[in-house]
Write a protein that holds these residues in place. Structure first.
Motif, short mmCIF file in Angstrom:
data_model
loop_
_atom_site.label_atom_id
_atom_site.label_comp_id
_atom_site.label_asym_id
_atom_site.label_seq_id
_atom_site.Cartn_x
_atom_site.Cartn_y
_atom_site.Cartn_z
N TYR A 56 0.84 -1.21 0.00
CA TYR A 56 0.00 0.00 0.00
C TYR A 56 0.87 1.26 0.00
O TYR A 56 0.64 2.19 -0.79
CB TYR A 56 -0.91 -0.04 1.23
CG TYR A 56 -1.69 1.21 1.49
CD1 TYR A 56 -2.65 1.67 0.59
CD2 TYR A 56 -1.49 1.95 2.67
CE1 TYR A 56 -3.38 2.82 0.84
CE2 TYR A 56 -2.22 3.09 2.92
CZ TYR A 56 -3.16 3.52 2.01
OH TYR A 56 -3.89 4.65 2.26
N GLU A 57 1.87 1.27 0.86
CA GLU A 57 2.78 2.42 0.93
C GLU A 57 3.56 2.59 -0.39
O GLU A 57 3.84 3.72 -0.82
CB GLU A 57 3.75 2.26 2.10
CG GLU A 57 3.09 2.42 3.46
CD GLU A 57 3.96 1.93 4.60
OE1 GLU A 57 5.11 1.52 4.32
OE2 GLU A 57 3.50 1.95 5.75
N CYS A 94 -5.71 1.52 -5.91
CA CYS A 94 -5.57 1.81 -4.48
C CYS A 94 -6.92 2.10 -3.83
O CYS A 94 -7.22 1.62 -2.73
CB CYS A 94 -4.62 2.99 -4.29
SG CYS A 94 -4.03 3.17 -2.60
N LEU A 95 -7.75 2.87 -4.51
CA LEU A 95 -9.07 3.20 -3.96
C LEU A 95 -9.96 1.97 -3.84
O LEU A 95 -10.72 1.83 -2.88
CB LEU A 95 -9.76 4.25 -4.85
CG LEU A 95 -9.19 5.67 -4.82
CD1 LEU A 95 -9.85 6.53 -5.89
CD2 LEU A 95 -9.39 6.30 -3.45
N SER A 96 -9.87 1.07 -4.80
CA SER A 96 -10.76 -0.10 -4.82
C SER A 96 -10.29 -1.23 -3.91
O SER A 96 -11.10 -2.03 -3.44
CB SER A 96 -10.91 -0.61 -6.25
OG SER A 96 -9.65 -0.97 -6.77
N THR A 97 -8.98 -1.30 -3.65
CA THR A 97 -8.47 -2.44 -2.87
C THR A 97 -8.08 -2.10 -1.44
O THR A 97 -8.02 -2.99 -0.59
CB THR A 97 -7.23 -3.05 -3.57
OG1 THR A 97 -6.23 -2.05 -3.71
CG2 THR A 97 -7.60 -3.61 -4.94
N VAL A 103 -8.31 6.46 3.78
CA VAL A 103 -9.08 7.52 4.44
C VAL A 103 -8.16 8.69 4.78
O VAL A 103 -6.94 8.59 4.69
CB VAL A 103 -9.76 7.01 5.74
CG1 VAL A 103 -10.81 5.96 5.41
CG2 VAL A 103 -8.72 6.44 6.70
N ALA A 104 -8.78 9.80 5.20
CA ALA A 104 -8.07 10.99 5.70
C ALA A 104 -6.97 11.45 4.74
O ALA A 104 -7.21 11.67 3.56
CB ALA A 104 -7.53 10.72 7.09
N GLY A 105 -5.75 11.58 5.26
CA GLY A 105 -4.64 12.14 4.49
C GLY A 105 -4.32 11.36 3.23
O GLY A 105 -4.02 11.93 2.18
N ASP A 106 -4.37 10.03 3.32
CA ASP A 106 -4.06 9.20 2.16
C ASP A 106 -5.10 9.38 1.05
O ASP A 106 -4.76 9.42 -0.13
CB ASP A 106 -3.99 7.72 2.56
CG ASP A 106 -2.76 7.42 3.41
OD1 ASP A 106 -1.86 8.28 3.48
OD2 ASP A 106 -2.73 6.33 4.03
#
Length: 266
Positions: free
Chosen positions: A6-7, A67-70, A74-77
């Motif tokens: 993810y990062e 990234c949005l789908s998996t 939230v928030a800053g990310d």
């Protein structure tokens, strides 16, 4: 491993955006050089860079969608992903405008470009500063970009007046002069894109959406700029007026040796 993956996606998104930004700045620099040197090979390089920018934008949007789908950030990310998508579109438009400048540079026979080189340099600085604000938030630097945009608008207007004068002087140059007008307008649009990038960077850092805030609109900033200029001119005039009073008519009107004659005030 999931968090690491993810990062890595987030870092890839940032890196691709900054690479797009650097390519757009290079494209603008090359398009100006193509205009000044009448170099068709440089114009071809600008087209190639525009294709690179388009490819990177598609890759970036694909990464964001994955990234949005998996990962459901939230928030800053989430703000980072949304902001990078918006900024990537602004950068892509900058690449298109640079390509337009390079294309039109081949059609102009005029050698006096008036304020166009200065506009291009200012627009490059604005893009660099806007990307800098994205990397490391600096509200003062963002505001300086918005002020510089007003200067670009003023230069565009002056270029228009210059071109009108050229047409009156030599009607045979009208085709080339129209190309100059369009090039000047492209630079003015690039400056607007830099402003939009900086405003998205402000949203990323502060979660404040200032795109439509009245105090950040161009019309309001113009009023502030004019008011500041008038205040400076008034203060300058007041200082000069005081200096004139102090430096004049202070020599004694009568000879100082005569005790019967009154003295001028010191």
């Amino acid at each position: 491993p999931m968090a690491t993956h993810y990062e890595q996606i987030l870092e890839n998104v940032r890196s691709k955006l900054l690479l797009m930004g650097q390519l757009s700045i290079d494209s603008l620099r090359l398009s100006l050089q193509a205009l000044l040197d009448k170099d068709t090979e440089l114009a071809s390089k600008v087209r190639a860079k525009d294709k690179e920018i388009d490819t990177l934008e598609n890759e970036l949007i694909n990464d964001v969608n994955v990234c949005l789908s998996t990962h459901a950030p939230v928030a800053g990310d989430l703000r980072l992903l949304v902001t990078t998508m918006k900024i990537s579109h602004e950068i892509e438009r900058v690449g298109d405008e640079a390509k337009t400048i390079a294309r039109r540079s081949k059609k102009t026979a005029v050698n006096d470009f008036h304020l166009i080189p200065k506009m291009a340099e200012s627009a490059q600085e604005m893009l660099k500063d806007a990307l800098s604000v994205f990397v490391e938030y600096d509200e003062d630097k963002a505001k300086a970009i918005w002020t510089k945009d007003l200067e670009i608008d003023a230069m565009n207007l002056e270029n228009n007046q210059f071109c009108q004068a050229l047409v009156i002087k030599d009607i045979h140059l009208v085709s080339s002069i129209f190309e100059l007008l369009f090039i000047s307008k492209s630079l003015e649009r690039i400056a607007d894109h830099a402003v939009n990038i900086s405003k998205e960077a402000v949203f990323l850092a502060t979660s404040r959406d200032i795109r439509h805030a009245p105090e950040f609109k161009k019309s309001y900033l113009k009023k502030i700029s004019i008011k500041s200029l008038l205040t400076t001119q008034i203060l300058f005039a007041q200082k000069n007026f005081v200096y004139i009073i102090r430096s004049s008519s202070l020599i004694p009107i009568f000879p100082s040796q005569s005790s019967k004659c009154p003295q001028a005030y010191p």
